[in-house]
Structure formats: C-alpha cells, structure tokens
Motif scaffolding. Structure first.
Motif, PDB file in Angstrom:
ATOM      1  N   ALA A  23       0.841  -1.205   0.000  1.00 46.78           N
ATOM      2  CA  ALA A  23       0.000   0.000   0.000  1.00 46.78           C
ATOM      3  C   ALA A  23       0.872   1.250   0.000  1.00 46.78           C
ATOM      4  N   ASP A  88      -3.931   6.434  -4.390  1.00 45.86           N
ATOM      5  CA  ASP A  88      -4.989   5.581  -4.926  1.00 45.86           C
ATOM      6  C   ASP A  88      -5.045   4.214  -4.235  1.00 45.86           C
ATOM      7  N   ASP A  89      -3.877   3.764  -3.748  1.00 49.20           N
ATOM      8  CA  ASP A  89      -3.817   2.421  -3.159  1.00 49.20           C
ATOM      9  C   ASP A  89      -3.696   2.463  -1.630  1.00 49.20           C
ATOM     10  N   ALA A  90      -4.277   3.486  -1.019  1.00 47.45           N
ATOM     11  CA  ALA A  90      -4.204   3.585   0.448  1.00 47.45           C
ATOM     12  C   ALA A  90      -4.961   2.431   1.106  1.00 47.45           C
ATOM     13  N   LEU A  91      -4.460   2.029   2.258  1.00 52.12           N
ATOM     14  CA  LEU A  91      -5.075   0.928   3.010  1.00 52.12           C
ATOM     15  C   LEU A  91      -5.527   1.450   4.376  1.00 52.12           C
ATOM     16  N   LEU A 117     -12.974   5.421   0.319  1.00 51.68           N
ATOM     17  CA  LEU A 117     -12.955   4.287  -0.620  1.00 51.68           C
ATOM     18  C   LEU A 117     -13.442   4.717  -2.000  1.00 51.68           C
ATOM     19  N   GLY A 120     -10.558   6.303  -4.750  1.00 51.39           N
ATOM     20  CA  GLY A 120      -9.340   5.597  -5.150  1.00 51.39           C
ATOM     21  C   GLY A 120      -9.717   4.174  -5.494  1.00 51.39           C
ATOM     22  N   ARG A 123      -8.278   1.350  -3.161  1.00 49.72           N
ATOM     23  CA  ARG A 123      -8.332   1.529  -1.706  1.00 49.72           C
ATOM     24  C   ARG A 123      -9.173   0.426  -1.060  1.00 49.72           C
ATOM     25  N   ARG A 124      -8.767   0.062   0.154  1.00 50.53           N
ATOM     26  CA  ARG A 124      -9.484  -1.002   0.880  1.00 50.53           C
ATOM     27  C   ARG A 124      -9.569  -0.635   2.349  1.00 50.53           C
ATOM     28  N   THR A 163     -14.584  -2.734  -0.158  1.00 49.36           N
ATOM     29  CA  THR A 163     -14.113  -1.989  -1.317  1.00 49.36           C
ATOM     30  C   THR A 163     -15.266  -1.114  -1.818  1.00 49.36           C
TER      31      THR A 163
END
Ligand SMILES: C[S@@+](CC[C@H](N)C(=O)[O-])C[C@H]1O[C@@H](n2cnc3c(N)ncnc32)[C@H](O)[C@@H]1O
Length: 166
Positions: A23, A88-91, A117, A120, A123-124, A163
């Motif tokens: 992430a 965009d890929d933040a957790l 969420l 992005g 993102r999860r 998601t």
C-alpha cells in the motif's frame, strides 16, 4: 469505546497487516495497545503509516512505541484532513468497535470511510469482527468481502474487507 476483551492476538494482527507492504499509505484506526500497529510497522515505512487512537493514554504509549509515525489522539471522523490526500492504493486497517460506538460517532465515521474508498480504485478497508454479520451496512455499490477467520484470538475473529465503487 473499546469493544474488545483482550488485545488482538499475534495471528489476528498478522492477518490484518497482510498486504500493508504493497500500500502507498496505511492508516490504522483504533490502534489501542498497538498489537496490529507492530505488524504494520514491520511492513511499511514509518512515514507511510498514520495511527488514529482517541484514548490519550494509549495514544501516548503509541507515540513512544512508534515515534516516527503520525499519531492522532482523536476519533477518526474528527481528522478528515488526514484522509484528504491519500494515494490511490491507500489501506485503512480498522479495529473500530462499530457495534459499540454511539450513533453520533458511527454515522460520520462511516460517511468518512465510504468517501475515502470512493476516491481511489485500489483503496481497501480491512476490519475484523466477532459477529457473523458485516460490521456495518453499506450502499449497494460497496462490497464487503469475507477474508480469513482467525481462531487463535479471544474471541475468534473474522476479517472482512470493504471496497468501494471507484
Ligand atoms: C478493539 S480496541 C483496539 C484493539 C487493538 N487492535 C488492540 O489490539 O489493542 C478499539 C480501539 O478503538 C478506539 N476507538 C474507539 N472509537 C474510535 C474512533 N471513533 N476513532 C478511532 N479510534 C477509536 C478505542 O479507543 C480502542 O483503543
């Protein structure tokens, strides 16, 4: 506000932290004793890990344990700026006790998380729960995915991943 009888076990902490190394940024919500934080800190650089924990004693301890990460001693919905410019890929890794939070906290917290969420595509939100049902209801274009079940935890916990529509 705590919603747990014991800190997360090592097995649950490891399972919750899985994928954190991929992430771009990780925010942990409700870090408590830091059991999950410890696993996250092994997987991501400290400047890419932020922690939100409103209990002042727990937050002080977390600052001591993780001095190079940002630690906010407030509720998640009180720190919208933290969530404003995430990659965009933040957790989001959450131990938030949704079933025991008061209504005036749950509603803005869920609104904040769904908004994150929504902005992005990768993102999860990872959340554990002790109940068979999803931690909270979501609009039809969001989806809860069942991940693993961790029996070596008190009580055993199921991990879910949320998601969004992005
Ligand atoms: C189940 S406990 C933490 C469990 C943690 N994984 C551990 O092993 O200690 C939940 C935590 O969420 C925190 N919390 C409660 N409401 C919160 C909120 N609105 N925003 C962020 N954290 C919150 C509580 O202070 C508590 O430390």
């Amino acid at each position: 506000m705590v919603g747990a009888v014991a800190p997360s076990s090592k097995g649950l902490a490891r399972a919750m932290a899985r994928g954190a190394d991929q992430a771009g940024f990780v925010i942990e919500l409700g870090a408590g004793t830091g059991a999950i934080t410890r696993e996250l800190a092994q997987r991501c650089r400290p400047e890419r890990l932020a922690i939100v924990e409103p209990d002042p004693t727990a937050a002080r301890r977390l600052r001591h344990l993780f001095p190079h990460s940002l630690i906010l001693a407030c509720c998640a919905h009180e720190a919208p700026e933290l969530f404003a410019s995430l990659p965009d890929d933040a957790l989001l890794v959450s131990s938030l006790p949704f079933r025991s939070l008061p209504d005036h906290v749950i509603a803005p917290t869920i609104e904040l998380l769904l908004g994150v969420l929504n902005h992005g595509s990768r993102r999860r939100l990872v959340q554990y729960t002790y109940h068979p049902r999803a931690p909270f209801d979501v609009p039809h274009d969001f989806k809860w995915h069942r991940r693993e079940r961790v029996l070596r935890n008190l009580p055993p916990a199921g991990i879910r991943e949320l998601t969004g529509r992005a």
